[in-house]
Design a protein around this motif. Structure first.
Motif, mmCIF file in Angstrom:
data_model
loop_
_atom_site.group_PDB
_atom_site.id
_atom_site.type_symbol
_atom_site.label_atom_id
_atom_site.label_comp_id
_atom_site.label_asym_id
_atom_site.label_seq_id
_atom_site.Cartn_x
_atom_site.Cartn_y
_atom_site.Cartn_z
ATOM 1 N N SER A 464 33.467 42.953 31.193
ATOM 2 C CA SER A 464 33.303 41.731 30.404
ATOM 3 C C SER A 464 34.159 41.782 29.137
ATOM 4 C CB SER A 464 31.831 41.527 30.030
ATOM 5 O OG SER A 464 31.662 40.361 29.269
ATOM 6 N N LYS A 465 34.199 42.936 28.499
ATOM 7 C CA LYS A 465 34.992 43.077 27.274
ATOM 8 C C LYS A 465 36.481 42.914 27.551
ATOM 9 C CE LYS A 465 31.971 45.857 24.298
ATOM 10 N NZ LYS A 465 31.787 47.157 23.604
ATOM 11 N N SER A 466 36.944 43.458 28.679
ATOM 12 C CA SER A 466 38.371 43.352 28.995
ATOM 13 C C SER A 466 38.755 41.901 29.277
ATOM 14 C CB SER A 466 38.730 44.239 30.189
ATOM 15 O OG SER A 466 38.119 43.763 31.379
ATOM 16 N N ILE A 467 37.847 41.138 29.887
ATOM 17 C CA ILE A 467 38.115 39.714 30.142
ATOM 18 C C ILE A 467 38.064 38.937 28.827
ATOM 19 C CG2 ILE A 467 37.293 37.647 31.338
ATOM 20 C CD1 ILE A 467 36.136 39.521 33.490
ATOM 21 N N GLN A 468 37.116 39.287 27.982
ATOM 22 C CA GLN A 468 36.940 38.592 26.704
ATOM 23 C C GLN A 468 38.180 38.730 25.824
ATOM 24 O OE1 GLN A 468 33.250 39.572 24.813
ATOM 25 N NE2 GLN A 468 33.848 38.744 22.843
ATOM 26 N N SER A 469 38.839 39.873 25.916
ATOM 27 C CA SER A 469 40.012 40.118 25.065
ATOM 28 C C SER A 469 41.290 39.504 25.630
ATOM 29 C CB SER A 469 40.212 41.620 24.874
ATOM 30 O OG SER A 469 40.469 42.246 26.132
ATOM 31 N N ALA A 470 41.235 39.062 26.902
ATOM 32 C CA ALA A 470 42.430 38.505 27.541
ATOM 33 C C ALA A 470 42.720 37.098 27.025
ATOM 34 C CB ALA A 470 42.246 38.475 29.058
ATOM 35 N N LYS A 471 43.987 36.742 26.989
ATOM 36 C CA LYS A 471 44.391 35.421 26.493
ATOM 37 C C LYS A 471 44.945 34.534 27.613
ATOM 38 C CE LYS A 471 43.054 36.362 22.409
ATOM 39 N NZ LYS A 471 41.762 35.767 21.977
ATOM 40 N N ASN A 472 44.776 34.965 28.849
ATOM 41 C CA ASN A 472 45.175 34.125 29.976
ATOM 42 C C ASN A 472 44.072 33.107 30.261
ATOM 43 O OD1 ASN A 472 47.319 35.898 30.203
ATOM 44 N ND2 ASN A 472 46.272 37.159 31.725
ATOM 45 N N LYS A 473 44.433 32.065 30.995
ATOM 46 C CA LYS A 473 43.434 31.070 31.384
ATOM 47 C C LYS A 473 43.286 31.037 32.897
ATOM 48 C CE LYS A 473 43.563 28.043 27.360
ATOM 49 N NZ LYS A 473 43.688 26.646 26.864
ATOM 50 N N TRP A 487 30.275 29.888 32.575
ATOM 51 C CA TRP A 487 30.961 31.122 32.205
ATOM 52 C C TRP A 487 30.570 31.525 30.793
ATOM 53 C CZ3 TRP A 487 34.212 33.204 35.972
ATOM 54 C CH2 TRP A 487 34.458 32.372 37.063
ATOM 55 N N PRO A 488 30.721 32.786 30.436
ATOM 56 C CA PRO A 488 30.385 33.224 29.073
ATOM 57 C C PRO A 488 31.159 32.427 28.025
ATOM 58 C CG PRO A 488 30.670 35.132 30.507
ATOM 59 C CD PRO A 488 31.096 33.933 31.304
ATOM 60 N N ALA A 489 30.459 31.975 27.004
ATOM 61 C CA ALA A 489 31.081 31.134 25.968
ATOM 62 C C ALA A 489 32.175 31.873 25.213
ATOM 63 C CB ALA A 489 30.007 30.642 25.001
ATOM 64 N N SER A 490 32.109 33.207 25.184
ATOM 65 C CA SER A 490 33.082 33.994 24.413
ATOM 66 C C SER A 490 34.393 34.217 25.165
ATOM 67 C CB SER A 490 32.473 35.355 24.047
ATOM 68 O OG SER A 490 32.120 36.079 25.229
ATOM 69 N N TRP A 491 34.470 33.806 26.426
ATOM 70 C CA TRP A 491 35.686 34.025 27.212
ATOM 71 C C TRP A 491 36.701 32.910 26.946
ATOM 72 C CZ3 TRP A 491 34.270 35.773 32.885
ATOM 73 C CH2 TRP A 491 33.572 37.003 32.824
ATOM 74 N N CYS A 493 39.362 32.435 28.711
ATOM 75 C CA CYS A 493 39.961 32.002 29.977
ATOM 76 C C CYS A 493 39.309 30.760 30.576
ATOM 77 C CB CYS A 493 39.917 33.135 30.999
ATOM 78 S SG CYS A 493 38.276 33.820 31.294
ATOM 79 N N SER A 494 38.066 30.468 30.205
ATOM 80 C CA SER A 494 37.347 29.357 30.826
ATOM 81 C C SER A 494 37.302 28.107 29.957
ATOM 82 C CB SER A 494 35.914 29.788 31.163
ATOM 83 O OG SER A 494 35.222 30.189 29.994
ATOM 84 N N GLN A 495 38.041 28.103 28.849
ATOM 85 C CA GLN A 495 37.908 27.014 27.885
ATOM 86 C C GLN A 495 38.416 25.669 28.399
ATOM 87 O OE1 GLN A 495 39.613 28.148 24.121
ATOM 88 N NE2 GLN A 495 38.057 29.708 23.715
ATOM 89 N N ASP A 496 39.303 25.677 29.383
ATOM 90 C CA ASP A 496 39.847 24.416 29.888
ATOM 91 C C ASP A 496 39.008 23.820 31.013
ATOM 92 O OD1 ASP A 496 41.862 24.546 28.089
ATOM 93 O OD2 ASP A 496 43.410 25.189 29.499
ATOM 94 N N LEU A 497 37.951 24.506 31.425
ATOM 95 C CA LEU A 497 37.086 23.960 32.473
ATOM 96 C C LEU A 497 36.271 22.799 31.910
ATOM 97 C CD1 LEU A 497 35.826 27.248 34.205
ATOM 98 C CD2 LEU A 497 37.690 25.738 34.903
ATOM 99 N N PRO A 498 35.838 21.880 32.763
ATOM 100 C CA PRO A 498 35.172 20.666 32.261
ATOM 101 C C PRO A 498 33.773 20.935 31.723
ATOM 102 C CG PRO A 498 35.125 20.718 34.663
ATOM 103 C CD PRO A 498 35.991 21.863 34.232
ATOM 104 N N ASP A 499 33.306 19.980 30.923
ATOM 105 C CA ASP A 499 31.924 20.015 30.470
ATOM 106 C C ASP A 499 31.011 19.639 31.638
ATOM 107 O OD1 ASP A 499 32.768 20.612 27.901
ATOM 108 O OD2 ASP A 499 32.867 18.499 27.302
#
Length: 690
Positions: A464-473, A487-491, A493-499
């Motif tokens: 989880s930590k390695s994914i959290q630190s990644a800047k890919n989407k 998905w975890p709010a701290s990631w 990579c998932s920020q562009d997924l819909p609400d």
């Protein structure tokens, strides 16, 4: 008899209760079990006013005897009224917004009607009743129309002067103004849809209780239990009230986190691990494909162990392809096409059986897996190894010795995924995998008998930590599959997924967790004794039947089954078998036919037979569906499966009495005997398979 009387206290010798009508009345009453249970709301029948139907807010529902003479009509009207009362209670102290109750109850009743069997809908076709006409309308009644519909207000007599549909209500109605049985089918894909005759899905089960069936299908899927359904229906009621009081978004996030916290508590997991719910087990594979692209920039090779005994859509999902023609978010897609944004991915399949259908030995499998990883590593690729801890037929691979041998490879970049979809694990097994840095994929719908499509990934803290630190989407195409809330709010990579929120997934997991909690409440000693007692009986019963041939003689990697320490993964709980006729295995087609016949009422075929045979033919028996396996080295046949499920244990402990507990286990063992007898009955009447 009094003119007005509680419905459960009335049993008058009218035509409704005559012999030819009683069976149909019972059929309708069984469906009434899916209607919410609300405290202090009485259902009162009126003989003096047979045409009356009235909602007395927070008190009662009055229904005239004329409605009761048409059971399906009464069922739909009562479903509307009880839903209305549920939303009225949820309003809290301010009862002025009754228009919300009208809109929500109408929407729920419309969906409830659509889920009725065809024969029930046909009984409503010739009827001309105001509410039924609204509900039967194929076109959705708009909010504006509902607000102006005086007929709905007339049912409860409350006038709403301020007919405004508040914006804050919209997500609550869209997500929660649905019957619980509908939510248990929602947010998956078309495989969860039920037919309109038997109300069964592709897996032979229902999204509401089916207590009339003998069910030992935990290797595939199981109809939700009465206990779990009621608890989940109650959860929906609480969510409605909390959403109206505290806001929809906060309530939903809190509910999702509560489910994950409960799952961590049940399996005694580290708080820092992450749980990601998925709409199905195959969706979990797609999530893995996406996650591994975040973890590594290298070319990726998935090594899929037991590829012949995983879900049929798993290989495609791991390669970043659509695995059905509809996504969990209901987008139409083309099965097999690459999902936008996924890189080229290699997949190496390691089957448990060779080309002749013979089961490979532990050594053969270990060598094949190790060589695949070694060669992939030499190419400088990132390896994703999918190990199997209980396949469809109960196998495990690779061995612990082979896993240890991987440490001899230089510069190995690898992520291990444990396919524990069957979840035939104890808490210590789960902890062991996570402590090694493995990702574990699970479902709540196999061993624990929750509703089908209760999938999840459990990620150890390090991953989880390695994914959290990644800047890919994530790949762009995942916007058609998942919401960011899953998905975890701290990631990043998932920020562009819909609400949005997948309440179908949440509700299925709620039901699964309810089953897990009551299973682990059974004392360990009694639980383990009952598991061995039941499984020994199934084993003996299959072997004693001359027309059945067990498939579980030799096992690849039987390390678990040879262990002296008892655990659910250390004992065989899935019992696959061939079905023989004249010492020859049935064809795949006939095995599939027999599976359907087992799960059906066949009494009409045996009308002139002795009563004992009629009863046997009528009994619905749901076991694990067909898995194609070669019989011998050349004939393509299939096996069916009888499996232990957690409910065998928990429902036997319902009285918390040790003597009754083992008696209840014996009663379920008797059901196994009935299932085998019904298989014999079908084989004795070959015309049934023609």
């Amino acid at each position: 008899m009094k003119n007005n009387i509680l419905i459960e206290d009335q049993y008058k010798r009218t035509s409704l209760f005559e012999k030819e009508n009683v069976n149909y009345l019972v059929h309708v009453l069984k469906r009434f079990n899916t209607v919410p249970k609300i405290n202090n709301i009485n259902i009162i029948t009126s003989n003096s006013a047979p045409n009356v139907f009235k909602i007395e807010p927070n008190k009662s529902i009055v229904i005239g005897s004329l409605f009761l003479s048409k059971p399906v009509l009464a069922l739909v009207y009562l479903r509307y009224a009880i839903e209305w009362q549920l939303w009225y209670k949820a309003l809290g102290t301010d009862k002025s917004d009754t228009v919300l109750c009208d809109i929500a109850a109408l929407e729920v009743a419309r969906i409830f009607y659509k889920l009725l069997p065809k024969e029930d809908k046909e009984k409503l076709e010739p009827l001309n009743y105001f509410l039924i006409d609204l509900i039967k309308n194929d076109k959705n009644v708009s909010v504006e129309d509902a607000l102006e519909h005086g007929g709905l207000q007339a049912l409860h007599g409350l006038n709403t002067n301020d007919k405004i549909y508040k914006e804050s209500w919209k997500p609550i109605v869209e997500n929660l103004a649905k019957p619980t049985e509908f939510l248990l089918m929602a947010g998956g894909d078309l495989r969860l849809n039920i037919d309109e005759i038997d109300l069964l899905n592709k897996y032979g089960c229902r999204p509401f209780p089916r207590p009339d069936a003998f069910t030992f299908a935990s290797s595939t899927a199981t109809s939700v239990s009465n206990f779990a359904f009621d608890k989940t229906d109650k959860a929906r009621s609480i969510l409605i009230g909390n959403s109206l009081k505290n806001g929809f978004e906060g309530t939903t996030i809190e509910f999702s986190e509560l489910l994950k916290d409960k799952l961590k508590r049940i399996f005694k997991l580290n708080e820092a691990c992450e749980i990601i719910f998925s709409p199905s087990g195959t969706d979990s594979s797609l999530q893995i494909a996406a996650i591994t692209q975040i973890i590594s920039d290298k070319d990726i090779t998935h090594v899929l162990v037991a590829s012949d005994e995983t879900g049929s859509g798993v290989p495609g999902a791991l390669k970043g392809c659509h695995f059905e023609n509809t996504t969990a978010l209901n987008y139409p897609v083309t099965k097999g096409d690459r999902i936008e944004g996924f890189r080229d991915i290699d997949l190496i399949k390691v089957t448990l059986r060779d080309e002749n259908g013979a089961l490979k030995t532990t050594e053969q499998l270990d060598d094949e897996i190790f060589n695949a990883i070694s060669k992939t590593n030499e190419l400088g690729r990132y390896v994703v190894l999918h190990t199997m801890d209980h396949s469809k037929l109960g196998y495990q691979s690779p061995s612990e010795a082979m896993m240890a041998k991987l440490n001899t490879l230089n510069n190995l970049s690898i992520q291990v995924i444990v396919d524990a979809a069957q979840l035939r694990l104890d808490p210590k097994d789960m902890q062991n995998y996570l402590n090694k840095g493995y990702i574990v994929t699970i479902t709540g719908s196999k061993y624990f008998t929750g509703p089908p499509y209760s999938g999840a990934l459990i990620l150890p803290e390090s991953v989880s930590k390695s994914i959290q630190s990644a800047k890919n989407k994530f790949p762009e195409g995942l916007t058609q599959y998942y919401n960011s809330s899953e998905w975890p709010a701290s990631w990043f990579c998932s920020q562009d997924l819909p609400d949005g929120y997948n309440f179908g997934s949440y509700m299925r997991w709620n039901a699964s967790i309810v089953e897990m909690e009551r299973y682990f409440k059974t004392p360990m000693l009694y639980r383990n004794m009952a598991i061995e007692m039941f499984c020994d009986f199934v084993d003996d019963s299959v072997k004693d039947a001359s027309f059945l041939e067990p498939l579980y003689g030799e096992l690849p990697n039987a390390n678990a089954y040879n262990s002296e320490e008892f655990g659910i993964r250390n004992i065989r709980t899935i019992f696959p078998f061939f079905i023989l006729k004249n010492d020859k295995a049935l064809s795949v087609e006939n095995v599939k036919k027999l599976y359907i016949l087992l799960n059906s009422d066949l009494s009409d075929y045996f009308k002139d037979a002795p009563l004992e045979i009629i009863r046997l033919a009528a009994q619905k028996c749901h076991i694990g569906q067909a898995v194609n396996v070669k019989y011998g080295n050349d004939f393509q046949s299939a096996v069916l499966r009888i499996s232990l499920g957690a409910r065998v244990i928990s429902e036997s402990w319902v009285n918390r009495d040790i003597s009754l507990f083992f008696r209840n286990i014996e009663l379920q063992m008797n059901q196994i005997t009935v299932i085998i007898k019904k298989i014999e009955l079908i084989l004795s009447n070959p015309e049934l398979l023609d």
